[in-house]
Enzyme design. Structure first.
Site, mmCIF file in Angstrom:
data_model
loop_
_atom_site.group_PDB
_atom_site.id
_atom_site.type_symbol
_atom_site.label_atom_id
_atom_site.label_comp_id
_atom_site.label_asym_id
_atom_site.label_seq_id
_atom_site.Cartn_x
_atom_site.Cartn_y
_atom_site.Cartn_z
ATOM 1 N N LEU A 65 21.960 -0.842 47.489
ATOM 2 C CA LEU A 65 22.325 -0.948 48.901
ATOM 3 C C LEU A 65 23.699 -1.586 49.052
ATOM 4 O O LEU A 65 23.843 -2.687 49.555
ATOM 5 C CB LEU A 65 21.250 -1.749 49.655
ATOM 6 C CG LEU A 65 21.305 -1.645 51.185
ATOM 7 C CD1 LEU A 65 21.329 -0.213 51.647
ATOM 8 C CD2 LEU A 65 20.147 -2.392 51.805
ATOM 9 N N HIS A 66 24.707 -0.893 48.545
ATOM 10 C CA HIS A 66 26.066 -1.316 48.888
ATOM 11 C C HIS A 66 26.934 -0.088 48.974
ATOM 12 O O HIS A 66 26.422 1.026 48.964
ATOM 13 C CB HIS A 66 26.623 -2.398 47.957
ATOM 14 C CG HIS A 66 26.362 -2.216 46.504
ATOM 15 N ND1 HIS A 66 27.037 -1.314 45.739
ATOM 16 C CD2 HIS A 66 25.493 -2.853 45.686
ATOM 17 C CE1 HIS A 66 26.605 -1.408 44.496
ATOM 18 N NE2 HIS A 66 25.659 -2.321 44.423
ATOM 19 N N ALA A 67 28.252 -0.298 49.111
ATOM 20 C CA ALA A 67 29.185 0.816 49.278
ATOM 21 C C ALA A 67 28.743 1.700 50.456
ATOM 22 O O ALA A 67 28.324 1.170 51.488
ATOM 23 C CB ALA A 67 29.297 1.620 47.990
ATOM 24 N N PRO A 84 26.086 3.697 51.113
ATOM 25 C CA PRO A 84 24.739 3.554 51.680
ATOM 26 C C PRO A 84 24.617 2.332 52.598
ATOM 27 O O PRO A 84 23.975 2.409 53.653
ATOM 28 C CB PRO A 84 23.850 3.404 50.439
ATOM 29 C CG PRO A 84 24.608 4.066 49.343
ATOM 30 C CD PRO A 84 26.055 3.833 49.642
#
Lengths: 560, 91
Positions: free
Chosen positions: B14-16, B18
């Site tokens: 859950l980074h970038a 998304p």
């Protein structure tokens, strides 16, 4: 009328208005308090500033696509992020000014991300950038970063950092001029990749007033205000010529038919397709860092193989020279390189990471072999930063263990050039990386404008190292090939010298192929050899370049 | 208080991108939504509309997270956010 002279790093003649890259936003003084305001008014002021920055970033995101869009959209979200604003509001309640509050909140969040390491740590710069934008907005200063304009302009700056250039739109900017930076600086590399005329190390250009009309000659390295008829004609002629230079079909030869395969430097499948369209016969430098960047762990063999295969398939009948992972110095990778080295350029980088993180290279070679197995392209593999014949031998062993039959080395450390015969006895080919070879031979940092004169591949010492490599390869065996994949190969005059010195293939930005082919086809091999001798014998870089250019009248005709 | 569990489907966690997609969607919903890793105490839950909070949460591919919200429309809001989390945005 005023003139500025610097180092021309990318040819082309254009006229247009200049816009200055705004300077960095300075830190609001520590302890700065809000006066004649209230907590509510100050938090509202911050919120509206943040929203404005968010809106500006969103509208910029709408204009681009792909990775640049994703980065800008994420950055836009950060600008009005509830966590960031909440930390800042706590400080405002304690009396701190909105500017200082967001500045400190940005540092807190950046430190927190840094503490998380890996991918998060790499995002700290985005948070700090957003914070600076909000401070500029609150103070009514121009936003940091590339200025926006509704008509094409010449961008002037002290120097451009990789972060600045990520959002640079080549349709908006017609030339780059910097007061600092050298021929190998990011500005120069970017300009060549985009085919934009550029002059670096031109003292004073960062102080020219916005909107001033300028004439830029990226070949001669000159900038002129109040251009006259002569300059207008020159710019118009260049526009015409650059169109004709855009039509190159491949198969480069000298005037007497000596074949010089022109290859391209690429970093992805998309690059490779562009290069093929521009006439490249193959790939002389496939940078593999693209598989590894922005990652905190090593990509799997299958992932790597798929990425390499994509490039191999673009040149089914050509050659693809793959460079194994070149981490370190200006390309740090969290899982491979030690960011605390006192002198990263002289540190554990390139092939040397095999000694500190053994295995990564072996797995990469396995991935290359897997990708090459059913590909019809001829796949060559080379290691960066090889300094000794022993390293070359070890690398050749690793390649053969992986089933790869054509191992080679990059020659960018002077020791490898000086001992080229022993080095080439261990491997099948060498590829000269002129950027690093120049930096190491002259002991001059690539990024320093003050050393631009030293950091010049035309330095006779660098030319001698090229000659030593070619001679060493010939002594090691007739079939050993020597190519050049550094930026210098993209300079048509330098390309003539390289061919004259006996270099077999040249690899460059796809943009430069047509110009290099046009100039090479105007000389015979004997003439190129004669020009190379003149350059070797020159007392300095300026004379070397001057005498070769004087022997190539086509450069003037083509405006190169 | 309504709760929903979701498994992070994106390969990068859950980074970038998304995280950006999720934070943006959470920000557009009028009710306040929190997010926490499954098993973490409720007071550690973070603002789901903050991309910086999401990044500091450090949820990887396959991690289970808990979304919580109160009030009218909370159930529908959480369901729509679960769908976003359970889609691989890198594919």
């Amino acid at each position: 009328m005023s003139t500025f002279s610097g180092v021309g790093v990318s040819p082309g003649r254009v006229i247009g208005p200049v816009l200055q890259m705004p300077g960095a936003v300075s830190e609001p003084p520590a302890g700065e308090k809000w006066v004649e305001s209230t907590v509510d008014a100050e938090t509202a002021r911050l919120k509206s500033g943040a929203k404005n920055v968010q809106g500006e970033l969103r509208s910029r995101a709408a204009l681009v696509s792909g990775d640049a869009k994703a980065v800008l959209e994420a950055t836009a979200l950060m600008a009005a992020d509830p966590m960031l604003l909440k930390s800042a509001n706590t400080l405002i309640v304690a009396g701190t000014s909105a500017e200082r509050a967001i500045w400190e909140a940005g540092i807190q969040v950046a430190d927190m991300l840094k503490g998380l390491g890996g991918y998060m740590a790499e995002r700290t710069q985005d948070v700090l950038d957003v914070r600076s934008r909000i401070v500029a907005e609150l103070l009514g200063l121009p936003a940091p970063g590339i200025p926006a304009s509704d008509r094409p302009f010449i961008l002037a700056a002290e120097d451009l950092a990789p972060a600045d250039t990520a959002t640079l739109d080549p349709d908006q900017i017609i030339a780059l001029i910097t007061s600092s930076g050298g021929p190998q600086s990011h500005t120069a590399i970017l300009a060549r990749a985009l085919g934009l005329p550029a002059v670096v190390a031109a003292v004073g250009v960062d102080r020219i007033e916005d909107g001033t009309e300028l004439f830029v000659d990226g070949a001669a390295g000159t900038i002129l205000s109040e251009p006259g008829d002569m300059e207008r004609t020159a710019a118009a002629t260049w526009t015409e010529q650059s169109k004709s230079l855009a039509t190159y079909t491949g198969q480069c030869t000298t005037a007497d038919g000596h074949r010089v395969p022109l290859l391209a430097n690429v970093g992805s499948g998309a690059d490779a397709r562009k290069a093929a369209a521009a006439g490249a016969e193959g790939v002389g430098l496939l940078r593999t860092e693209f598989c590894f960047l922005d990652r905190d762990t090593e990509p799997t063999i299958a992932e790597q193989a798929a990425a390499y295969r994509e490039v191999f398939d673009v040149f089914p009948t050509g050659k693809v020279v793959l460079r194994t992972l070149d981490a370190g110095a200006d390309k740090p990778l969290p899982f491979l390189t030690d960011s605390t080295e006192p002198n990263p350029a002289l540190g554990v980088r390139g092939y040397r990471t095999e000694t500190t993180s053994p295995g990564v290279l072996g797995r990469q070679l396995e991935a290359v072999a897997e990708a090459a197995r059913d590909a019809s392209a001829e796949v060559w593999v080379m290691a960066p930063m090889v300094a000794t014949a022993d390293e070359a031998r070890q690398f050749a062993h690793l390649c053969s263990a992986a089933g790869l039959t054509t191992p080679g080395v990059m020659v960018e450390v002077p020791s490898a050039a000086l001992t080229a015969e022993s080095v080439l006895k261990q491997v099948s080919f060498a590829s000269l990386g002129t950027n690093d070879l120049t930096q190491y031979a002259m002991a001059a940092d690539r990024q320093l404008g003050a050393l631009a004169n030293l950091n010049d591949p035309w330095q006779p010492a660098v030319l001698h190292l090229v000659k030593l490599t070619v001679d060493g390869a010939a002594a090691a065996g007739a079939e050993k090939s020597v190519g050049v994949c550094g930026e210098a190969a993209a300079d048509p005059a330098f390309a003539v010298v390289l061919v004259g010195l006996g270099v077999d293939t040249l690899s460059m930005s796809a943009r430069a192929l047509a110009a290099v082919a046009a100039v090479l086809s105007s000389v015979t091999l004997a003439e190129a050899q004669d020009l190379a001798r003149q350059a070797l014998a020159a007392p300095n870089a300026l004379d070397a370049r001057g005498s070769v250019r004087a022997g190539l009248p086509i450069l003037e005709t083509l405006g190169l | 208080m309504i709760e929903r569990k979701a498994t992070v489907a994106s390969r990068v966690g859950l980074h970038a991108r998304p995280a950006a997609i999720f934070a943006e969607a959470a920000g557009e919903i009028p009710v306040e939504i929190t997010i926490a890793l499954a098993g973490e105490p409720i007071e550690e839950a973070m603002d789901a509309s903050s991309i910086l909070s999401l990044m500091s949460l450090g949820a990887s591919h396959g991690d289970v997270v808990v979304l919580r919200a109160d009030g009218e429309g909370a159930a529908d809001a959480l369901d729509s956010l679960v769908r976003i989390l359970e889609t691989d945005h890198d594919a």
